[in-house]
Design an enzyme around this catalytic site. Structure first.
Site, PDB file in Angstrom:
ATOM      1  N   ASP A 132       0.833  -1.194   0.000  1.00 24.43           N
ATOM      2  CA  ASP A 132       0.000   0.000   0.000  1.00 24.43           C
ATOM      3  C   ASP A 132       0.875   1.254   0.000  1.00 24.43           C
ATOM      4  O   ASP A 132       0.589   2.228   0.694  1.00 24.43           O
ATOM      5  CB  ASP A 132      -0.916  -0.010   1.235  1.00 24.43           C
ATOM      6  N   LEU A 156     -11.024  -7.867  -1.481  1.00 22.81           N
ATOM      7  CA  LEU A 156     -10.637  -9.194  -1.933  1.00 22.81           C
ATOM      8  C   LEU A 156     -11.190 -10.218  -0.952  1.00 22.81           C
ATOM      9  O   LEU A 156     -10.972 -10.110   0.259  1.00 22.81           O
ATOM     10  CB  LEU A 156      -9.108  -9.318  -1.997  1.00 22.81           C
ATOM     11  N   CYS A 196     -24.269  -1.080   4.660  1.00 20.14           N
ATOM     12  CA  CYS A 196     -23.486   0.154   4.628  1.00 20.14           C
ATOM     13  C   CYS A 196     -24.367   1.349   4.991  1.00 20.14           C
ATOM     14  O   CYS A 196     -25.290   1.693   4.248  1.00 20.14           O
ATOM     15  CB  CYS A 196     -22.866   0.378   3.251  1.00 20.14           C
ATOM     16  N   CYS A 213     -17.561   6.557   1.911  1.00 20.34           N
ATOM     17  CA  CYS A 213     -17.126   5.462   2.776  1.00 20.34           C
ATOM     18  C   CYS A 213     -16.676   6.004   4.131  1.00 20.34           C
ATOM     19  O   CYS A 213     -15.951   6.998   4.211  1.00 20.34           O
ATOM     20  CB  CYS A 213     -15.982   4.716   2.095  1.00 20.34           C
TER      21      CYS A 213
END
Length: 316
Positions: A132, A156, A196, A213
């Site tokens: 990252d 993932l 969410c 987010c």
């Protein structure tokens, strides 16, 4: 050493260092992923993260990031905690940030992996390691390498262990045998979409509006959190694990075995009062080695205050 033997050597050495899953893909321009990234950026889903617009060619072509690259080795490193107390009650902390900063810990593992491989091969490896830390489409490479598939929450997902993993890569001139991707197993499940609270995941899944987010709002966003999200943060003060908590595949998650990811001794015992009354001195002591430092004390204070406004005061 033939390509199959080299692939076996890479994987067995990586497993010995604690990596949970390893896959290998050929280094090449990522055409389908390139189109998706361009559409995502054009839609403004990266919010204020303007740096994501930079180095576009390097993001989609590893040979421009590492000239002469022939392979991308993708590795998964488990961070699922045995005790998730800091994620149960507000203010909540994303599980990946409990212990020491993963950049330093996993990068150290990668460097040791490369050193061991060079010793076994008897020659230097021309390449770079990433955690990252550069314009690398980590999730997409991990999917190409067969370590999982991209779920509807865009994380993932590994069929044997879920999604609580850090992703890392070695992009180099090595040419081991490559792996194949695995099919999507999300099926008709929509739990992450429905769970969410800020509606960051598109109704059909597979696209996340990063600017909505909670992880972005509490970490990447440097300005004030928009009022439209008040009362919708579900108590998260740093990051968010909601779409992972509801994912059925995470029933296969098992606790990590990395001592560096154990939380600071004071962290599990911190309740709402301790979070609200946190001083900069306490922040530095508890999070001195944690990824939480990214927000700085002022950023974490902003998040805690945003969660607290409009709620009842903590009783003595």
């Amino acid at each position: 050493m033939n390509p199959t033997q080299l692939a076996t050597l890479i994987k067995t050495t990586a497993y010995d260092l604690g990596f949970g899953f390893v896959g290998i893909a050929r280094a090449e321009r990522m055409e389908p992923e390139e189109a998706r990234l361009e559409a995502w950026l054009n839609a403004g889903h990266h919010g204020t993260m303007r740096w994501m617009e930079n180095h576009f060619d390097k993001r989609v072509d590893p040979t421009k990031l590492v000239p002469g690259a022939r392979s991308v080795v993708s590795l998964l490193y488990n961070y699922f905690p045995a005790d998730d107390t800091p994620s149960r009650e507000a203010p909540k902390l994303a599980r990946y940030a409990y212990g020491e900063d993963y950049h330093r810990v996993v990068r150290g593992k990668l460097r040791e992996l490369v050193a061991r491989l060079e010793e076994s091969i008897g020659a230097p490896i021309d390449g770079r390691v990433f955690v990252d830390s550069a314009p690398v489409l980590e999730r997409d490479w991990a999917a190409r390498a067969g370590t999982g598939w991209t779920g509807k929450n865009t994380l993932l997902l590994n069929p044997k262990a879920g999604s609580y993993f850090f992703l890392a890569e070695i992009i180099s001139d090595l040419a081991p045998a490559t792996d194949t991707g695995i099919r999507d197993h999300c099926g008709t499940c929509t739990r992450c979409i429905e769970a969410c609270p800020t509606e960051a995941i598109s109704p059909a899944g597979y696209v996340v509006d990063g600017s909505r987010c909670i992880s972005y709002l509490t970490i990447e966003l440097r300005e004030a959190i928009p009022e439209e999200f008040r009362g919708r943060m579900e108590g998260w003060a740093f990051g968010c694990d909601i779409c992972q908590e509801v994912c059925p595949w995470n029933r296969f998650s098992t606790p990590h075995r990395e001592p560096a990811f154990e939380p600071h001794p004071d962290l599990p015992g911190m309740g709402e009062r301790e979070w609200r009354e946190m001083t900069e001195e306490v922040f530095r002591r508890v999070f001195q080695k944690s990824a939480v430092k990214r927000t700085k004390f002022s950023g974490l204070r902003r998040n805690i205050d945003f969660l607290a406004e409009g709620t009842d005061p903590v009783e003595d």
